[in-house]
Design a protein around this motif. Structure first.
Motif, short mmCIF file in Angstrom:
data_model
loop_
_atom_site.label_atom_id
_atom_site.label_comp_id
_atom_site.label_asym_id
_atom_site.label_seq_id
_atom_site.Cartn_x
_atom_site.Cartn_y
_atom_site.Cartn_z
N CYS A 309 54.67 37.88 54.38
CA CYS A 309 55.95 37.29 53.67
C CYS A 309 56.35 37.79 52.35
CB CYS A 309 56.06 35.79 53.45
SG CYS A 309 55.82 34.93 55.24
N SER A 310 55.29 38.21 51.58
CA SER A 310 55.51 38.92 50.29
C SER A 310 56.16 40.06 50.63
CB SER A 310 54.43 38.63 49.48
OG SER A 310 53.83 37.40 49.25
N LEU A 311 55.58 40.99 51.39
CA LEU A 311 56.03 42.44 51.73
C LEU A 311 57.38 42.35 52.11
CD1 LEU A 311 52.76 43.75 53.23
CD2 LEU A 311 53.68 44.39 50.80
N ILE A 312 57.47 41.46 53.02
CA ILE A 312 59.26 41.56 53.48
C ILE A 312 60.20 41.06 52.39
CG2 ILE A 312 60.66 40.19 55.24
CD1 ILE A 312 58.08 39.52 56.84
N ILE A 333 44.23 42.99 46.58
CA ILE A 333 45.30 43.53 47.75
C ILE A 333 46.85 43.23 47.11
CG2 ILE A 333 46.07 43.15 50.08
CD1 ILE A 333 42.99 42.67 50.61
N PHE A 334 46.91 41.94 46.85
CA PHE A 334 48.11 41.43 46.49
C PHE A 334 48.71 42.50 45.15
CE2 PHE A 334 47.47 37.38 48.41
CZ PHE A 334 48.36 37.21 49.34
N ASP A 335 47.61 42.75 44.24
CA ASP A 335 47.95 43.65 43.26
C ASP A 335 48.40 45.05 43.70
OD1 ASP A 335 48.45 44.09 40.38
OD2 ASP A 335 46.57 45.06 40.61
N MET A 336 47.82 45.42 44.69
CA MET A 336 48.00 46.96 45.34
C MET A 336 49.49 47.00 45.98
SD MET A 336 44.23 47.90 46.77
CE MET A 336 44.75 49.03 47.49
N VAL A 337 49.79 45.92 46.47
CA VAL A 337 50.92 46.07 47.22
C VAL A 337 52.37 45.71 46.65
CG1 VAL A 337 49.72 45.68 49.49
CG2 VAL A 337 50.75 43.75 48.23
N GLY A 338 52.18 45.49 45.45
CA GLY A 338 53.18 45.00 44.50
C GLY A 338 53.78 43.82 44.38
N ALA A 342 49.91 36.94 41.72
CA ALA A 342 49.19 36.36 42.85
C ALA A 342 48.30 35.11 41.95
CB ALA A 342 48.23 37.23 43.37
N VAL A 343 48.42 33.97 42.66
CA VAL A 343 47.95 32.76 41.94
C VAL A 343 46.41 32.39 42.56
CG1 VAL A 343 47.85 30.32 41.32
CG2 VAL A 343 50.09 31.99 41.16
N GLY A 344 45.52 32.67 42.01
CA GLY A 344 44.18 32.55 42.66
C GLY A 344 43.77 31.07 42.61
#
Length: 449
Positions: A309-312, A333-338, A342-344
């Protein structure tokens, strides 16, 4: 100090890894495979069994346990573990992770009358953190030290921020009660000086009083213009975020694929548009005009869905996308895709546990950037080597910086001629590797390393 951690999931494992560098940690976990993993990767004692079992807890007390932190995925097990060990030794400090809103109504509470000294709701903490990130222009991370009245905000420099790029920091209109303590650039960290500049794609950490950090945020945009939000996922955290946004009279849409959950959400969120649909279908987000939103928050309990959903959302032009994750391996991964922020789940919980259990020993401790950086609040001791002399005369660690000096009501951004006095409260930003040097300078022992 002997600390017992019940539950070795993502939260329990990472907290055990963090605390075991300075404390004796005993992990109780019922999954044999998980026990083997912990034994292989961490220098801790492990007991395989039910963390609420009185016999096992009695064994922990016999080993000198002074604190129990119950972090399983089952609230009732966490609460019973705390109650049981209190019956065995009432002096043991007990902390329970509790998700069910029927048990908690604030992010941190106490139920001492039943044996739980500190009850922490990670869902409410996550919701509060996400709300701050999406409400502050340019922000991609947010932490607070309430007892010091200080905020730590991480911003991302984009190419359109031309008024901030390639200008020496000393020439930027940085508010007087905040300071830029670190710049993350191409996998490296810079402790900046006045001649350093921001570049596009930098991530910068700012520490200061709230009025000053929010004034800094206005360099990135006007918070009053942020009015439209889309949430994906009606999880407990999603419900909390929707309520907080609704209280601010903002335009909120919440997309949830479980029909029964949608009915529950609709009953509790009278002014929020609850949509029964699968947000991983691009047509759903397109039909809901997600590209017109000021922020998209992906807050389901499934990392894969949040990632998709983030990528979309980014593809559709949402200016800020925030996603929640629980599995540590997804952070990179979240960081790599822009994804903007990202809240851990594990780090939110770890920070709050550390903040609560060590508040008697230090002003505050916060862990940042995959547990490699810390923000620490200390009171200057009369025996501190750093006291009574100009800071320029002190050999300060290269990977650390004194961000603020709090002297009564006065907030000081330290310079070379600044002299620290006994009783001053200081806020430090440091790489974890520098902590031993800081301990010597300040004549103290920090609870984490």
């Amino acid at each position: 100090m002997r600390i017992v951690i019940v539950g070795a999931g993502n939260v329990g494992y990472n907290l055990a890894r963090l605390l075991s560098k300075r404390h004796d940690v005993l992990v109780i976990e019922k999954d044999p495979g998980r026990c083997a993993y912990v034994e292989e990767h961490l220098d801790v004692d492990v007991i395989c069994g039910n963390g609420a079992n009185v016999k096992l807890l009695n064994e922990a007390v016999a080993m000198g346990a002074k604190m129990l932190i119950a972090l399983t995925n089952v609230d009732e097990v966490n609460i019973v573990a705390c109650i049981s060990i209190k019956r065995l030794d009432e002096d043991v400090l007990t902390v329970a992770r509790v998700r069910n809103p029927d048990y908690v109504d604030t992010p941190v509470s106490s139920r001492k009358f039943v044996g739980v000294d500190i009850m922490i709701s990670p869902e409410m903490l996550t919701a509060t953190k996400v709300l701050q990130i999406i409400s502050i222009p340019g922000a991609i991370d947010y932490e607070a030290m309430p007892n010091l009245g200080v905020e730590i905000i991480q911003f991302k420099i984009e190419e359109e921020h031309t008024s901030l790029i390639d200008i020496p920091l000393k020439d930027l209109p940085i508010p007087k009660e905040c300071i830029v303590v670190a710049i993350h650039r191409d996998g490296n960290i810079i402790i900046p000086k006045g001649e350093d500049v921001f570049l596009a794609k930098d991530r910068v950490i700012v520490i200061g009083k709230p009025q000053s950090t929010h004034a800094f945020a206005r360099l990135f945009g006007d918070a009053s213009e942020l009015k439209r939000f889309v949430l994906v996922g009606g999880s407990i955290a999603g419900l909390y975020i929707a309520k907080l946004l609704d209280e601010k009279k903002l335009d909120v849409k919440l997309i949830e694929e479980d029909e029964e959950r949608c009915r529950v959400l609709s009953e509790q969120l009278k002014n929020v548009l609850v949509i029964h649909a699968d947000a991983t279908d691009p047509n759903v987000l397109r039909n809901e005009k997600v590209g017109n939103a000021d922020a998209l928050v992906c807050i389901t309990d499934n990392e894969e869905k949040n990632l998709l959903c983030s990528l979309i959302g980014k593809k559709m032009g949402v200016p800020k996308v925030v996603a929640r994750f629980a599995k540590v391996e997804y952070e990179e991964i979240f960081d790599m895709v822009g994804v903007d922020a990202a809240v851990g789940y594990h780090q939110v919980m770890a920070n709050e546990v550390v903040k609560q259990i060590f508040r008697e020993r230090t002003e505050a401790v916060l862990i940042l950037e995959r547990f490699s950086e810390e923000v620490i609040g200390l009171t200057v001791d009369s025996k501190a080597k750093i006291a009574g002399k100009p800071l320029r005369a002190v050999k300060f660690p290269e990977g650390a910086i004194i961000a603020l000096v709090l002297r009564g009501e006065e907030v000081i951004i330290p310079k070379g001629e600044t002299v620290l006095n006994e009783g001053d409260r200081v806020v430090l930003f440091t790489l974890t590797d520098e902590i031993p040097k800081l301990e010597k300078l300040f004549h103290t022992t920090l609870p984490l390393r």
